[in-house]
Design a protein around this motif. Structure first.
Motif, PDB file in Angstrom:
ATOM      1  N   VAL A 135       0.819  -1.224   0.000  1.00 14.77           N
ATOM      2  CA  VAL A 135       0.000   0.000   0.000  1.00 14.77           C
ATOM      3  C   VAL A 135       0.843   1.260   0.000  1.00 14.77           C
ATOM      4  O   VAL A 135       0.309   2.371  -0.085  1.00 14.77           O
ATOM      5  CB  VAL A 135      -0.957   0.009   1.215  1.00 14.77           C
ATOM      6  CG1 VAL A 135      -1.962  -1.117   1.115  1.00 14.77           C
ATOM      7  CG2 VAL A 135      -0.191  -0.067   2.523  1.00 14.77           C
ATOM      8  N   GLY A 136       2.157   1.115   0.140  1.00 16.35           N
ATOM      9  CA  GLY A 136       3.031   2.276   0.110  1.00 16.35           C
ATOM     10  C   GLY A 136       2.957   3.146   1.347  1.00 16.35           C
ATOM     11  O   GLY A 136       3.434   4.286   1.335  1.00 16.35           O
ATOM     12  N   ALA A 137       2.367   2.638   2.427  1.00 21.17           N
ATOM     13  CA  ALA A 137       2.221   3.413   3.660  1.00 21.17           C
ATOM     14  C   ALA A 137       3.377   3.111   4.609  1.00 21.17           C
ATOM     15  O   ALA A 137       4.027   2.072   4.516  1.00 21.17           O
ATOM     16  CB  ALA A 137       0.898   3.083   4.333  1.00 21.17           C
ATOM     17  N   VAL A 138       3.601   4.051   5.514  1.00 23.64           N
ATOM     18  CA  VAL A 138       4.636   3.890   6.535  1.00 23.64           C
ATOM     19  C   VAL A 138       3.967   3.476   7.836  1.00 23.64           C
ATOM     20  O   VAL A 138       3.015   4.117   8.292  1.00 23.64           O
ATOM     21  CB  VAL A 138       5.431   5.193   6.726  1.00 23.64           C
ATOM     22  CG1 VAL A 138       6.440   5.033   7.861  1.00 23.64           C
ATOM     23  CG2 VAL A 138       6.135   5.574   5.434  1.00 23.64           C
ATOM     24  N   ALA A 139       4.444   2.399   8.454  1.00 19.46           N
ATOM     25  CA  ALA A 139       3.834   1.878   9.677  1.00 19.46           C
ATOM     26  C   ALA A 139       3.992   2.863  10.823  1.00 19.46           C
ATOM     27  O   ALA A 139       5.045   3.498  10.976  1.00 19.46           O
ATOM     28  CB  ALA A 139       4.463   0.538  10.044  1.00 19.46           C
ATOM     29  N   SER A 140       2.949   2.979  11.633  1.00 17.64           N
ATOM     30  CA  SER A 140       3.000   3.860  12.812  1.00 17.64           C
ATOM     31  C   SER A 140       3.527   3.141  14.038  1.00 17.64           C
ATOM     32  O   SER A 140       3.813   3.782  15.057  1.00 17.64           O
ATOM     33  CB  SER A 140       1.612   4.430  13.101  1.00 17.64           C
ATOM     34  OG  SER A 140       0.675   3.391  13.291  1.00 17.64           O
TER      35      SER A 140
END
Length: 608
Positions: A135-140
């Motif tokens: 998804v191209g997101a950065v994990a929090s």
């Protein structure tokens, strides 16, 4: 001392937590009605023609607080409320996706709504800053989601449910372990959580050797294999996983960071997870990475366990005299009956989730333990931590353990063994292989009804109900002190209390009689006495022990850290040390009302 609810706080706890009410109308007129309700409900699991007989026997065990079933049993058994009778749950593996995380959050809310306390392992969530390729997101990171759980718990509490209780664990080699260790430095953060670090034997060896320690996380399916790769057993996975090393730290520096956080704000605790798994009776089919909120019940994903404690003060004859004695045969008989009673909870209880019912009934774990140990020792004239007290505690727990195991083999003959029993593997388990020969012989012949049988819980609330007997295996905090509990409206209320043994001594000998030498408080004991007592009892406990070593605020930091190393070397499964500090304050006070309790992390922190 004949009044069963002799202290105001005892009556208040019964009325607000355990007295059965339906649509606002009290159904239990007295505490005897509560005992009768529970006895009948659990006897209903027996053959119909025997139910009345068993109800009478169960009632006799409950009477005068001789046996204290877990709070959920006392509150829910025999009522029309659709609640669970199990205090202890560990949630299923948290899948590392938004859908998986929020599915587990929903299941956690449903479990807590029915009264269960929960444990969760957040090691399965990718570290902060890691990119999710799909998804191209950065994990929090796991900590961000822990705050959502904390808010959920507070919301469930605001609906009038029992006090929320949660345990969060994280592996010592997770890349976000440092943030996890420091999470409670904010006095307002994660107040509904207890935190514990899963410490491996390999990490303890690295601390001893002062070597580097890799912080790593399993590779995702679509992740490139660049950088250093190490194979590790990872929570939630049966086979070793290929893990990417994010960075390396000095093991001793990470250990000191953990010790400093515990010194400054009383958390995290430590779970020696390798030892937990090596000594698990179900080593052949389970891998454990979490516990219930207070740590006495290590459980696999979706696991559950019910609790009960024998009140040792009721087995002391002629207290405070040279003829004082402990009725060990009576204790064995009571343990046998209590084990049967707790086993029947599996038939009497609802479960919040179907997978919890399946996992629990596959093993039928019990957590039978003790409360009032310190008071009983005082009544026998034995100083807590003395060689004589350790020998007495050892015999007490051995009697309870062996009686419970013998009962479980008889129940297997009568009702069937637990479904996950693999006989040869079970008999090879570290704990089982050390049981008396007759028990092992009967297990081989008949099987066994319950995979585990013993645990020692903190028993804060139910011990207050029983006249403020000393909690679990803990020494007496003080003879008189203020105790703060939550009222039905959620507000904290403070009560003046007297320790049970102290009140009994004063009733027998007057207010001016000097206290015998056995009257010692936690503050008068060296911390090593706490650990020695825990180690002696652990020999006869197949689950684990919830123990808080209370130390003075002035204790030197190096001495504080040495306690955890000493606990590891003694063979304990975990360690928690409480030092009064600016973040948590002092939960009890001998002279002034205490602060409001710290979410689930108070002396009454067990699932009540």
């Amino acid at each position: 001392m004949s009044d069963h609810l002799s202290q105001l706080i005892s009556r208040k706890i019964w009325e607000e937590k355990y007295r059965y009410r339906e649509r606002g109308e009290a159904r239990d007129a007295t505490i005897e009605d509560s005992w009768r309700r529970v006895a009948r409900a659990l006897a209903a699991a027996e053959k119909p023609e025997c139910a009345d007989e068993w109800a009478a026997r169960f009632y006799g065990l409950l009477q005068d607080f001789k046996f204290l079933p877990g709070g959920r049993i006392l509150a829910g058994a025999g009522t029309r409320h659709r609640v669970t009778l199990f205090n202890c749950f560990v949630m299923g593996r948290i899948e590392d996706s938004i859908a998986g995380i929020f599915e587990t959050l929903k299941e956690s809310a449903l479990t807590m709504q029915q009264g269960g306390g929960i444990g969760l392992d957040f090691s399965t969530l990718r570290p902060r800053g890691m990119v999710a390729q799909q998804v191209g997101a950065v994990a929090s990171g796991p900590l961000s989601f822990m705050h959502i759980w904390d808010s959920m718990c507070g919301t469930i509490l605001s609906t009038g449910a029992r006090r929320g209780a949660m345990m969060a664990t994280m592996s010592c080699d997770h890349p976000d372990i440092e943030a996890f260790i420091d999470a409670k430095r904010d006095p307002h953060a994660l107040r509904h959580f207890n935190l514990s670090v899963l410490v491996s034997d390999a990490f303890m060896a690295a601390v001893e050797e002062d070597s580097e320690w890799p912080l790593l996380f399993p590779l995702a399916q679509d992740e490139e294999t660049s950088g250093e790769i190490i194979e590790r057993h990872w929570p939630g996975s049966e086979a070793p996983q290929r893990c990417r090393v994010f960075r390396r730290v000095r093991a001793r520096e990470l250990w000191e960071r953990l010790m400093r956080a515990a010194y400054d704000c009383a958390e995290p605790g430590v779970i020696f997870i390798g030892r937990v798994n090596r000594h698990n009776n179900l080593w052949y089919c389970e891998h454990i990475n979490a516990t219930n909120p207070c740590g006495e019940i290590p459980l696999p994903p979706d696991g559950a366990c019910n609790l009960g404690s024998l009140n040792l003060t009721r087995f002391v004859h002629q207290p405070f005299t040279p003829m004082a004695s402990l009725d060990l045969d009576g204790l064995s008989d009571a343990a046998a009956l209590a084990a049967r009673m707790l086993d029947n909870v599996y038939e009497a209880s609802h479960f919040p989730l179907p997978q919890q019912a399946a996992a629990a009934r596959a093993t039928r774990r019990l957590g039978l333990g003790i409360t009032g140990l310190a008071d009983a020792l005082i009544m026998l004239g034995l100083r807590y931590g003395s060689p004589e007290s350790l020998r007495c505690a050892d015999e007490i727990m051995a009697r309870i353990c062996h009686a419970a195991y013998r009962t479980s083999t008889r129940l297997a003959q009568e009702k069937g063994a637990f479904p996950k029993l693999e006989l040869e593997n079970y008999l090879r388990a570290a704990f089982v292989s050390k049981l008396p020969a007759d028990i092992q012989r009967d297990i081989r012949k008949y099987g066994i009804r319950n995979s585990h049988l013993t645990a020692i819980a903190p028993t804060g609330t139910i011990s207050l109900l029983a006249g403020n007997v000393s909690s679990g295996l803990e020494p007496v905090y003080d003879w008189r002190c203020q105790r703060t509990v939550r009222a039905a409206d959620g507000n904290p209320v403070s009560y003046e209390t007297q320790d049970y043994a102290y009140a009994l001594f004063r009733a027998l000998h007057g207010e001016n009689a000097p206290l015998p030498p056995a009257f010692v408080t936690a503050a008068e004991l060296p911390p090593s006495d706490h650990l020695a007592m825990q180690a002696v009892l652990q020999n006869h406990v197949d689950n684990a022990i919830s123990k808080t070593v209370n130390v003075p605020e002035a204790l030197d930091f190096s001495a504080f850290g040495d306690l955890y190393l000493h606990a590891y070397r003694l063979g304990l499964k975990g360690c928690t040390v409480f030092r009064p500090n600016p973040v948590t304050g002092q939960v009890l006070s001998a002279s002034a009302p205490s602060r409001p309790e710290r979410g689930c992390c108070s002396l009454e922190r067990e699932a009540d």
